[in-house]
Design a protein around this motif. Structure first.
Motif, PDB file in Angstrom:
ATOM      1  N   PRO A  78     -25.447  19.350 -60.957  1.00  0.00           N
ATOM      2  CA  PRO A  78     -25.533  17.955 -61.403  1.00  0.00           C
ATOM      3  C   PRO A  78     -26.387  17.764 -62.652  1.00  0.00           C
ATOM      4  N   LEU A  79     -27.478  18.517 -62.793  1.00  0.00           N
ATOM      5  CA  LEU A  79     -28.324  18.391 -63.983  1.00  0.00           C
ATOM      6  C   LEU A  79     -27.557  18.760 -65.242  1.00  0.00           C
ATOM      7  N   ALA A  80     -26.719  19.784 -65.162  1.00  0.00           N
ATOM      8  CA  ALA A  80     -25.911  20.181 -66.318  1.00  0.00           C
ATOM      9  C   ALA A  80     -24.934  19.076 -66.695  1.00  0.00           C
ATOM     10  N   ARG A  81     -24.344  18.440 -65.719  1.00  0.00           N
ATOM     11  CA  ARG A  81     -23.420  17.335 -65.988  1.00  0.00           C
ATOM     12  C   ARG A  81     -24.151  16.176 -66.654  1.00  0.00           C
ATOM     13  N   PHE A  82     -25.363  15.906 -66.197  1.00  0.00           N
ATOM     14  CA  PHE A  82     -26.141  14.806 -66.762  1.00  0.00           C
ATOM     15  C   PHE A  82     -26.555  15.103 -68.205  1.00  0.00           C
ATOM     16  N   LEU A  83     -27.149  16.255 -68.444  1.00  0.00           N
ATOM     17  CA  LEU A  83     -27.666  16.575 -69.775  1.00  0.00           C
ATOM     18  C   LEU A  83     -26.555  16.697 -70.814  1.00  0.00           C
ATOM     19  N   SER A  84     -25.411  17.224 -70.413  1.00  0.00           N
ATOM     20  CA  SER A  84     -24.329  17.441 -71.381  1.00  0.00           C
ATOM     21  C   SER A  84     -23.816  16.133 -71.978  1.00  0.00           C
ATOM     22  N   LYS A  85     -24.009  15.023 -71.270  1.00  0.00           N
ATOM     23  CA  LYS A  85     -23.538  13.729 -71.776  1.00  0.00           C
ATOM     24  C   LYS A  85     -24.285  13.298 -73.037  1.00  0.00           C
ATOM     25  N   TYR A  86     -25.472  13.852 -73.244  1.00  0.00           N
ATOM     26  CA  TYR A  86     -26.319  13.405 -74.346  1.00  0.00           C
ATOM     27  C   TYR A  86     -26.335  14.370 -75.527  1.00  0.00           C
TER      28      TYR A  86
END
Length: 230
Positions: A78-86
């Motif tokens: 989930p952290l990878a999904r979150f950070l990749s958005k930015y």
């Protein structure tokens, strides 16, 4: 056979008053399980001359080291999904702008360093400064390549990491070909030398010589080349 430039690229460039040829070397598609020694012997060894520099893209080195992964093999946290958005997407590649590549940044660099890089980048972007994320995350994060439509299959659907031991790889290849060698990460907006047998001045000159990416970004199938003074 006369040297030929890739389409849209120039064969020659002048740096600090010295003219150099950048000779692309075409190969078959390199696959996991191939041996770098065999590829170099087949496609490069007979072409180099004294005084040349052989430059090899980090991507084929990493592929032969088993550091390429098909997209459907990767399960981002989930952290990878979150950070990749930015992550800012650019015309030359998606970088860490998808969960799958960000997942490998977290694995390769470490969660703490990636979070710190993201936090600093978020602050400095407010003041109009860019590039701090990769400056802090480092070469391992910068070298991660994601899938792009113009990449040769099957790597148009794969994530490829940076190579291991790039300096050692360069030294090993030099023993095969007898000239200086560099493992490079070059794209259409610049690049880095990940490992080489050159000194620091030689590496800086090489980055300038390759600054327009003479090997190209897509289907050229020229993952290595020769630098030769005219």
């Amino acid at each position: 056979m006369p040297a030929e430039a890739n389409e849209g690229k120039s064969l020659e460039v002048v740096v600090d008053g010295v003219s150099y040829q950048r000779i692309p070397l075409r190969t078959r598609v390199v696959m996991p399980g191939d041996q770098l020694e065999d590829i170099i012997t087949e496609y490069a060894a007979a072409s180099v001359q004294d005084g040349d520099v052989l430059f090899v893209t980090e991507k084929i080195v990493a592929i032969m080291q088993g550091r390429s992964y098909m997209m459907d093999e990767i399960e981002p946290r989930p952290l990878a999904r979150f950070l990749s958005k930015y992550v800012t997407k650019t015309a030359y590649g998606i970088g860490l702008g998808i969960p799958e590549t960000m997942e490998f940044a977290l694995r390769e660099v470490g969660t703490v360093r990636i979070l710190f890089a993201a936090a600093v980048s978020a602050v400095t972007k407010v003041f109009g400064r860019s590039g701090d994320f990769y400056r802090i995350a480092g070469d391992k994060a910068r070298a991660i390549d994601g899938p792009t439509p113009n990449t040769i299959p099957p790597y148009n659907n794969a994530v490829v990491l940076g190579p291991e031991r790039p300096n050692g790889v360069a030294a090993d290849v030099k023993k095969l070909v007898g000239c200086d060698v560099a493992v490079v990460d070059i794209n259409d907006i610049g690049g880095n030398i990940l490992g080489s047998t050159l000194d620091k001045t030689g590496e800086r000159t090489l980055v300038t010589i390759l600054s327009d990416n003479p090997l190209g970004q897509g289907h050229q199938s020229t993952p290595m080349g020769i630098i030769r003074k005219n």
